[in-house]
Design an enzyme around this catalytic site. Sequence first.
Site, PDB file in Angstrom:
ATOM      1  N   GLY A  15       0.775  -1.249   0.000  1.00 45.34           N
ATOM      2  CA  GLY A  15       0.000   0.000   0.000  1.00 45.34           C
ATOM      3  C   GLY A  15       0.801   1.289   0.000  1.00 45.34           C
ATOM      4  O   GLY A  15       0.311   2.324   0.446  1.00 45.34           O
ATOM      5  N   SER A  16       2.029   1.262  -0.560  1.00 45.58           N
ATOM      6  CA  SER A  16       2.793   2.519  -0.538  1.00 45.58           C
ATOM      7  C   SER A  16       2.194   3.552  -1.501  1.00 45.58           C
ATOM      8  O   SER A  16       2.166   4.746  -1.196  1.00 45.58           O
ATOM      9  CB  SER A  16       4.276   2.273  -0.845  1.00 45.58           C
ATOM     10  N   ASN A  17       1.696   3.123  -2.645  1.00 47.06           N
ATOM     11  CA  ASN A  17       1.064   4.081  -3.569  1.00 47.06           C
ATOM     12  C   ASN A  17      -0.234   4.635  -2.983  1.00 47.06           C
ATOM     13  O   ASN A  17      -0.510   5.831  -3.076  1.00 47.06           O
ATOM     14  CB  ASN A  17       0.807   3.414  -4.927  1.00 47.06           C
ATOM     15  N   MET A  25      -4.045  -6.717  -7.437  1.00 49.16           N
ATOM     16  CA  MET A  25      -3.446  -7.764  -8.263  1.00 49.16           C
ATOM     17  C   MET A  25      -4.455  -8.666  -8.977  1.00 49.16           C
ATOM     18  O   MET A  25      -4.069  -9.690  -9.532  1.00 49.16           O
ATOM     19  CB  MET A  25      -2.489  -8.622  -7.412  1.00 49.16           C
ATOM     20  N   ARG A  26      -5.726  -8.278  -8.995  1.00 48.45           N
ATOM     21  CA  ARG A  26      -6.705  -9.108  -9.709  1.00 48.45           C
ATOM     22  C   ARG A  26      -7.093  -8.465 -11.039  1.00 48.45           C
ATOM     23  O   ARG A  26      -7.181  -7.238 -11.134  1.00 48.45           O
ATOM     24  CB  ARG A  26      -7.975  -9.282  -8.869  1.00 48.45           C
ATOM     25  N   ASN A  79      -4.892   2.972 -12.913  1.00 53.20           N
ATOM     26  CA  ASN A  79      -3.956   1.933 -12.465  1.00 53.20           C
ATOM     27  C   ASN A  79      -2.524   2.450 -12.588  1.00 53.20           C
ATOM     28  O   ASN A  79      -2.210   3.236 -13.474  1.00 53.20           O
ATOM     29  CB  ASN A  79      -4.117   0.687 -13.355  1.00 53.20           C
ATOM     30  N   HIS A  99       1.279   1.050 -13.243  1.00 54.33           N
ATOM     31  CA  HIS A  99       1.994  -0.140 -13.705  1.00 54.33           C
ATOM     32  C   HIS A  99       3.502   0.139 -13.693  1.00 54.33           C
ATOM     33  O   HIS A  99       3.936   1.186 -14.199  1.00 54.33           O
ATOM     34  CB  HIS A  99       1.540  -0.511 -15.126  1.00 54.33           C
TER      35      HIS A  99
HETATM   36  C1  GRF Z   1       3.676  -1.190  -7.511  1.00 53.90           C
HETATM   37  O1  GRF Z   1       4.916  -1.528  -8.025  1.00 53.90           O
HETATM   38  C2  GRF Z   1       2.705  -0.931  -8.629  1.00 53.90           C
HETATM   39  O2  GRF Z   1       3.293  -0.387  -9.765  1.00 53.90           O
HETATM   40  C3  GRF Z   1       2.185  -2.311  -8.933  1.00 53.90           C
HETATM   41  O3  GRF Z   1       2.094  -2.948  -7.680  1.00 53.90           O
HETATM   42  C4  GRF Z   1       3.012  -2.347  -6.775  1.00 53.90           C
HETATM   43  C5  GRF Z   1       2.233  -1.902  -5.602  1.00 53.90           C
HETATM   44  O4  GRF Z   1       3.042  -1.401  -4.579  1.00 53.90           O
HETATM   45  N1  GRF Z   1       0.924  -2.226  -9.635  1.00 53.90           N
HETATM   46  P1  GRF Z   1       2.391  -0.699  -3.317  1.00 53.90           P
HETATM   47  O5  GRF Z   1       1.408  -1.693  -2.722  1.00 53.90           O
HETATM   48  O6  GRF Z   1       1.706   0.534  -3.794  1.00 53.90           O
HETATM   49  O7  GRF Z   1       3.519  -0.394  -2.403  1.00 53.90           O
END
Ligand code: GRF
Length: 202
Positions: free
Chosen positions: A14-16, A92-93, A109, A111
Amino acid sequence: MNKKTVSFLASGRGSNFTVVAKKIIEGDIKARLGILISDKESAKALEIAGDFGMKSYHVNPRNYPGRQEHEEAMVRLLTDAGTDLIVAAGYMRIMTPYIIGRFRNRIINIHPALLPSFPGVHGQKQAFDYGVKVSGCTVHFIDEGTDTGPIIMQAAVPVLEDDTEDTLSARILREEHRILPESVRLFCEDRLKVSGRKVKII
Ligand code: GRF
């Protein structure tokens, strides 16, 4: 302008999600925080959402007969929360046409590769193993294909001589944390216009 409500889907650390939610809380992105949904009970993102005082839900795919029924449950929660934008932040789904149709051009999204190269899982590893000299990340709207939707922003990073998959991934992640919130901000300011495959920033 009416403030938009931003909700999140996340499967992992969940860093993003954290970076975007913080910018909303701090007022850098003028939006309302919606809910967070995870398909994984162990997702760190669920914990973080709790720390932010957000409503968060583990919607377990195993409890539903099929993908669409699982998404119907998610769409009910998202709709009840008044969601305008869904941010898939490490979700991831694969999504089905059902949720994509219900939120057409309203699911973003992130990527970890420069699309259309290296779609699908492990974008960083695919690029590293291929031997590219430049990689990066892409923010795009989700459509019915795998990582094929209209591109909002991209950022490139160099692949260095002594990189490992991990050091490259870390360099890419720093850029993810920059272009994902920026894309969400533009959406919330009604500054993204989609026309076919093109996203114009106005
Ligand atoms: C990130 O690398 C994003 O690009 C990919 O999954 C990862 C998620 O990382 N879709 P986080 O959970 O946001 O840390």
